[in-house]
Design a protein around this motif. Sequence first.
Motif, PDB file in Angstrom:
ATOM      1  N   ARG A 122       0.641  -1.162   0.073  1.00 41.45           N
ATOM      2  CA  ARG A 122      -0.242  -0.002  -0.083  1.00 41.45           C
ATOM      3  C   ARG A 122       0.773   1.154  -0.172  1.00 41.45           C
ATOM      4  N   ILE A 171       1.932   1.523  -3.639  1.00 39.58           N
ATOM      5  CA  ILE A 171       0.914   1.780  -4.930  1.00 39.58           C
ATOM      6  C   ILE A 171       0.832   3.094  -5.410  1.00 39.58           C
ATOM      7  N   PRO A 172       0.835   4.255  -4.580  1.00 38.94           N
ATOM      8  CA  PRO A 172       0.612   5.519  -5.130  1.00 38.94           C
ATOM      9  C   PRO A 172       2.028   5.700  -6.053  1.00 38.94           C
ATOM     10  N   GLU A 186      -7.282  -1.753  -4.495  1.00 33.67           N
ATOM     11  CA  GLU A 186      -6.607  -0.825  -3.864  1.00 33.67           C
ATOM     12  C   GLU A 186      -5.499   0.010  -5.288  1.00 33.67           C
ATOM     13  N   THR A 202      -6.226   3.414  -6.798  1.00 40.34           N
ATOM     14  CA  THR A 202      -5.209   4.431  -7.157  1.00 40.34           C
ATOM     15  C   THR A 202      -5.032   4.758  -8.448  1.00 40.34           C
ATOM     16  N   ARG A 246      -6.983   5.006 -10.732  1.00 38.58           N
ATOM     17  CA  ARG A 246      -7.987   5.940 -11.390  1.00 38.58           C
ATOM     18  C   ARG A 246      -7.806   7.293 -10.551  1.00 38.58           C
TER      19      ARG A 246
END
Lengths: 168, 118
Positions: B7, B10-11, B39, B43, B45
């Motif tokens: 997590r 991911i960004p 997730e 992210t 999107r």
Amino acid sequence: MDDAKLVTKVAQGDGGAFRELYERFADRVYRYAFTLLRDRHLAEDVMQETMISVWKGAGMFEGRSQVSTWLFGIARYQAYHARRSEAKGERLPAERVEEPDPSGPMEREVRVQRAVASLPPEQREVVFLAFYEGLPYEEIARVQGVPEGTVKSRMFHAKRRLAEELRP
Amino acid sequence: MNCDQAREMIPLYAARALPEEDGAALIEHVVGCGVCQGELVETMRLTHELRKAFAQFPGPPKGAWLSVAARTLGAPLLRVGVGSEIAGLTLDVGATKTGVPIMGTLSILGREVPVLRI
């Protein structure tokens, strides 16, 4: 020519290199300043002062970070002073951003813009630097002058808030 | 890799700021984890929408370079010239932190002589 070499040439007083550096970064610095301040006039002042600082202090760039990180760090410092000057009343009243009409086909885009605007400044800054500029957490931490963990925490809270604001 | 690590990444993956090696490790985890898969999709999107939103911010005014150049390179903001190749007068209007200097230069047969400084 890569950004760091360009800064070296600027440090030697090369006006052409400075123009090139300006072309590469003025828009990015302006958008960053606008993200911080939400005011066009202040953002322009910050961008100009940042570029002038770069011209005067290019020799101080040590290459330990990306040029963009260095520039955003200078812009952040300038934005802090611009905000303080405005608070003291040394500047003209700011022209705030016009809120777009949330009705119509642009609704989703408007909601995203409003959601971004509603974030606390430090979280909005992290979102801009990560999602728009693509800076890694380590570089964002350098710009903000905080530990990497703080950046991760700001990102976590920003994402959660954006998800809440944008929930259908 | 566990879900917490995924997590965090991911960004950065969505912003294309993750080193290739870490990206590969992330995808390997995501393929086998439904929660992180969701997730990642969400992210990606959000990233697309945020980039669009930031891109719509106004850019700097076109004339901003002239002000910066005037205060660094000493380039004039405005140059007005009258006359011919034989003789002419040029007025340069600059901009500094302390004011708006105006300099006049007279040119006669290719030689330039400063005649005005305000």
